[in-house]
Design a protein around this motif. Sequence first.
Motif, short mmCIF file in Angstrom:
data_model
loop_
_atom_site.label_atom_id
_atom_site.label_comp_id
_atom_site.label_asym_id
_atom_site.label_seq_id
_atom_site.Cartn_x
_atom_site.Cartn_y
_atom_site.Cartn_z
N GLU A 207 0.82 -1.22 0.00
CA GLU A 207 0.00 0.00 0.00
C GLU A 207 0.85 1.27 0.00
OE1 GLU A 207 -1.96 0.90 3.77
OE2 GLU A 207 -1.09 -0.92 4.60
N ARG A 208 2.16 1.11 -0.03
CA ARG A 208 3.02 2.30 0.01
C ARG A 208 3.14 2.95 -1.36
NH1 ARG A 208 7.69 -1.05 2.91
NH2 ARG A 208 6.43 -1.94 4.57
N PRO A 209 3.32 4.28 -1.42
CA PRO A 209 3.37 5.21 -0.30
C PRO A 209 1.98 5.48 0.27
CG PRO A 209 3.57 6.41 -2.36
CD PRO A 209 3.51 4.96 -2.72
N GLY A 210 1.91 5.53 1.60
CA GLY A 210 0.65 5.78 2.28
C GLY A 210 0.81 6.85 3.35
N ALA A 211 -0.32 7.32 3.87
CA ALA A 211 -0.30 8.35 4.90
C ALA A 211 -0.91 7.83 6.19
CB ALA A 211 -1.08 9.58 4.43
N VAL A 212 -0.33 8.22 7.31
CA VAL A 212 -0.91 7.92 8.63
C VAL A 212 -1.59 9.20 9.11
CG1 VAL A 212 -0.39 7.50 11.07
CG2 VAL A 212 0.71 6.12 9.33
N ALA B 140 5.16 4.89 6.92
CA ALA B 140 4.30 5.92 6.33
C ALA B 140 5.16 6.93 5.57
CB ALA B 140 3.51 6.64 7.42
N ALA B 141 4.64 7.39 4.42
CA ALA B 141 5.37 8.38 3.63
C ALA B 141 4.95 9.80 4.02
CB ALA B 141 5.09 8.15 2.15
N ILE B 142 3.74 9.92 4.56
CA ILE B 142 3.15 11.23 4.87
C ILE B 142 2.45 11.15 6.22
CG2 ILE B 142 1.25 12.81 4.18
CD1 ILE B 142 1.93 11.98 1.22
N ILE B 143 2.49 12.26 6.97
CA ILE B 143 1.73 12.35 8.23
C ILE B 143 0.61 13.37 8.01
CG2 ILE B 143 1.75 13.04 10.66
CD1 ILE B 143 4.65 12.11 10.78
#
Length: 320
Positions: A64-69, A91-94
Amino acid sequence: MKIGNVELKNNIFLAPMAGVTDMPFRILCKEQECGLVYTEMVSAKGMHYDDDKSNKLTLMHEKERPGAVQIFGSDPKIMAEVAEKLNKSDAAIIDINMGCPAPKITKNGEGSALMKNPELVAEIIKSVVSASQKPVTVKIRKGWDDSTINAIEIARIAEKNGARAIAVHGRTREQYYSGKADWDIIRQVKEAVSIPVIGNGDVTGPKEAQKLLEETRCDAIMVGRGAQGNPWIFKKIVKFLEDGTIISDPSPKEKIETIIRHMDMLIDLKGEKTGILEMRSHIAWYIKGMRDAAYTKQKIFQMKGKEEIITLLRSFLMRQ
């Protein structure tokens, strides 16, 4: 499409939804060409106290990457501490939640209640950005209610304090998910800031997606309830925006096979008891509108075992 230094395949995203965007569902959406997936919202306080459930919500599969938390909270120090922890995550993004309307969240001054306190918004974003090695984004609503519509002000604060993108849901907190989303506020935010703006609200298919892009000139689209039980929506939107092709809906057989696969992944992740409990709502969304859906949903909500659910789903498929 880029957010900070993160390169994304396209600009059609899955919205973070509590009880919906679990890891298996995110993987299914990614397989259907979703450009960016978000976790369910994670309590910063929970992570601060090393709560196992909160920590597990931040886990991301390589598929599922890149994904955000997405994290929520109202204490800038705790939010920054959590951002620092997430530097070591996949996670790639917060993403910071400033849009959740649920009373159990807003009564603590979190979620969309933060929009009533622009100074605190600035402090939280600044703290998280300072602590994070990953791009930080923010998700907001139109405002708290019709008398306090301040999405433009909050978006400018987010940009000024280092946010790399902002998602705008065109409803106030008071509206929850009722009524019509105001796309014009998304357009106004887009005109007010130079960071990417993600439009959210009432995208239930390819034509609505195209209309939202055209009317607001936003940089990306976030699909929420339109994706429930419908991971195929992403491929449909992407293809339609590419060349105007309308992909047909999945067959009943494909739907049932996807449900069983989703359930298997959820059971592998959380065990049969929890997996089945959490899967019930997903099944109801998947089969909505199909013949005998109401009766089948009622039966499934009484079942506790995987095999009996599969047996029921197979007989349900025979009736389609």
